[in-house]
Write a protein that holds these residues in place. Sequence first.
Motif, PDB file in Angstrom:
ATOM      1  N   UNK A  29       0.809  -1.048   0.091  1.00 45.67           N
ATOM      2  CA  UNK A  29       0.175  -0.082   0.161  1.00 45.67           C
ATOM      3  C   UNK A  29       0.906   1.198   0.054  1.00 45.67           C
ATOM      4  N   UNK A  30       0.366   2.366  -0.679  1.00 47.09           N
ATOM      5  CA  UNK A  30       1.100   3.495  -0.703  1.00 47.09           C
ATOM      6  C   UNK A  30       0.306   4.491  -0.327  1.00 47.09           C
ATOM      7  N   UNK A  31       0.442   5.540   0.571  1.00 50.93           N
ATOM      8  CA  UNK A  31      -0.332   6.415   1.058  1.00 50.93           C
ATOM      9  C   UNK A  31       0.036   7.996   0.636  1.00 50.93           C
ATOM     10  N   UNK A  35      -2.136  10.755   4.341  1.00 49.78           N
ATOM     11  CA  UNK A  35      -2.307   9.223   4.752  1.00 49.78           C
ATOM     12  C   UNK A  35      -3.509   8.664   4.203  1.00 49.78           C
ATOM     13  N   UNK A  36      -3.763   9.132   2.785  1.00 48.71           N
ATOM     14  CA  UNK A  36      -5.054   8.670   2.111  1.00 48.71           C
ATOM     15  C   UNK A  36      -4.220   7.789   1.165  1.00 48.71           C
ATOM     16  N   UNK A  37      -5.128   6.548   1.154  1.00 52.26           N
ATOM     17  CA  UNK A  37      -4.503   5.550   0.267  1.00 52.26           C
ATOM     18  C   UNK A  37      -4.454   6.054  -1.347  1.00 52.26           C
ATOM     19  N   UNK A  38      -3.384   5.725  -2.027  1.00 50.87           N
ATOM     20  CA  UNK A  38      -3.110   6.182  -3.337  1.00 50.87           C
ATOM     21  C   UNK A  38      -2.980   5.206  -4.224  1.00 50.87           C
ATOM     22  N   UNK A  39      -2.370   3.826  -3.788  1.00 47.38           N
ATOM     23  CA  UNK A  39      -2.301   2.791  -4.807  1.00 47.38           C
ATOM     24  C   UNK A  39      -2.119   1.433  -3.700  1.00 47.38           C
ATOM     25  N   UNK A  40      -2.613   0.452  -4.379  1.00 38.36           N
ATOM     26  CA  UNK A  40      -2.745  -0.798  -3.328  1.00 38.36           C
ATOM     27  C   UNK A  40      -2.313  -1.865  -4.350  1.00 38.36           C
ATOM     28  N   UNK A  41      -1.612  -3.104  -3.990  1.00 36.02           N
ATOM     29  CA  UNK A  41      -1.634  -4.040  -4.756  1.00 36.02           C
ATOM     30  C   UNK A  41      -1.579  -5.223  -4.117  1.00 36.02           C
ATOM     31  N   UNK A  42      -2.426  -6.431  -4.229  1.00 37.17           N
ATOM     32  CA  UNK A  42      -2.183  -7.556  -3.502  1.00 37.17           C
ATOM     33  C   UNK A  42      -1.705  -8.720  -4.382  1.00 37.17           C
ATOM     34  N   UNK A  43      -0.502  -9.153  -4.360  1.00 39.46           N
ATOM     35  CA  UNK A  43       0.087 -10.011  -5.268  1.00 39.46           C
ATOM     36  C   UNK A  43      -0.701 -11.323  -5.036  1.00 39.46           C
TER      37      UNK A  43
END
Length: 132
Positions: A29-31, A35-43
């Motif tokens: 996760x990148x905020x 502290x707002x989520x900008x990008x996320x990945x679940x491999x």
Amino acid sequence: MNITLSQAENIIAIAQKKSKSIDTKMNIAVVDSGANLVAFVRMDGAWLGSLDISIKKAKTARYFDMNTGIIGSLSQPGGSLYNIEHSNGGLITFPGGVPIKNKNGVIIGAIGVSGSTVENDHAVAEAGAEAL
């Protein structure tokens, strides 16, 4: 200053590459600076339970502008931050969250990684944070 989506996607790509190199499957996760989520990945195959942990690690690193492992060492019984993990709707105070700085050293966001040992989580988060 805030991290851009393009920067966040690059950070996640570098973190995924590091994760693959150590044969782990991560939630990343990148905020932004708020502290707002900008990008996320679940491999593929990453633990479902680590999804929330990765986001909270990123938020924790940004809330306090330090690696989550440092906060963890300060939050042990008798420590100056004992029980801090119960604040802010729940924090994660073990390694895997790292602030992200721009080329001028200004914090523009944070990365949170979860899905393996805390040592691996931290290594992947560091690789991502250093991608800028």
